[in-house]
Design an enzyme around this catalytic site. Structure first.
Site, PDB file in Angstrom:
ATOM      1  N   HIS A  95       0.842  -1.195   0.000  1.00  0.00           N
ATOM      2  CA  HIS A  95       0.000   0.000   0.000  1.00  0.00           C
ATOM      3  C   HIS A  95       0.873   1.238   0.000  1.00  0.00           C
ATOM      4  O   HIS A  95       1.883   1.288   0.695  1.00  0.00           O
ATOM      5  CB  HIS A  95      -0.917   0.018   1.234  1.00  0.00           C
ATOM      6  CG  HIS A  95      -1.849  -1.139   1.271  1.00  0.00           C
ATOM      7  ND1 HIS A  95      -2.252  -1.732   2.442  1.00  0.00           N
ATOM      8  CD2 HIS A  95      -2.464  -1.836   0.276  1.00  0.00           C
ATOM      9  CE1 HIS A  95      -3.069  -2.731   2.174  1.00  0.00           C
ATOM     10  NE2 HIS A  95      -3.203  -2.819   0.874  1.00  0.00           N
ATOM     11  N   GLU A 114      -7.382   0.035  -5.375  1.00  0.00           N
ATOM     12  CA  GLU A 114      -8.686   0.509  -4.925  1.00  0.00           C
ATOM     13  C   GLU A 114      -9.228   1.570  -5.857  1.00  0.00           C
ATOM     14  O   GLU A 114      -8.477   2.298  -6.506  1.00  0.00           O
ATOM     15  CB  GLU A 114      -8.556   1.101  -3.513  1.00  0.00           C
ATOM     16  CG  GLU A 114      -8.257   0.065  -2.468  1.00  0.00           C
ATOM     17  CD  GLU A 114      -9.388  -0.937  -2.304  1.00  0.00           C
ATOM     18  OE1 GLU A 114     -10.561  -0.549  -2.218  1.00  0.00           O
ATOM     19  OE2 GLU A 114      -9.080  -2.122  -2.248  1.00  0.00           O
TER      20      GLU A 114
END
Length: 114
Positions: free
Chosen positions: A38, A107
């Site tokens: 991430h 995402e």
């Protein structure tokens, strides 16, 4: 055959703590380690944002048996595919072939609706 893994969460722990967790997981008999790729913490309460690929390099050097898996690397919007190929090949070489590239789209970045 069932395999068991341990997840290293870059957004929750200091990089050195991730290395300690990984060594302990290998000693405990886990078959593989996953690491979150991430670019920033998911929530405001998360305090870290280690670069997963630096940690993977250290994991390759500090572990000997467990497989290493990225979860999930986005080879489109976040990283250029050639860069993903280069870093995955580097970790695979450093780990003696224990690396597995986990890819995904990432995402949704837009909250607008049409």
């Amino acid at each position: 055959m069932t395999r068991y893994g341990y997840s290293l969460m870059c957004e929750l722990h200091h990089p050195n703590d991730l290395l300690t967790q990984a060594r302990r997981a290998e000693e405990a008999g886990f078959d593989f380690l996953t690491i979150s790729d991430h670019i920033h913490p998911w929530l405001y309460s998360h305090e870290h944002s280690a670069y997963a690929w630096s940690v993977l390099g250290a994991l390759a050097a500090q572990t000997s048996r467990v497989d290493l898996v990225s979860l999930v690397t986005c080879p489109t919007m976040r990283y250029h595919p050639a860069i993903v190929a280069q870093k995955a090949a580097t970790i695979a070489a450093m780990s003696g072939g224990r690396f597995h590239l986990g890819t995904g789209t990432g995402e949704r970045t837009s909250t607008s609706t049409s």
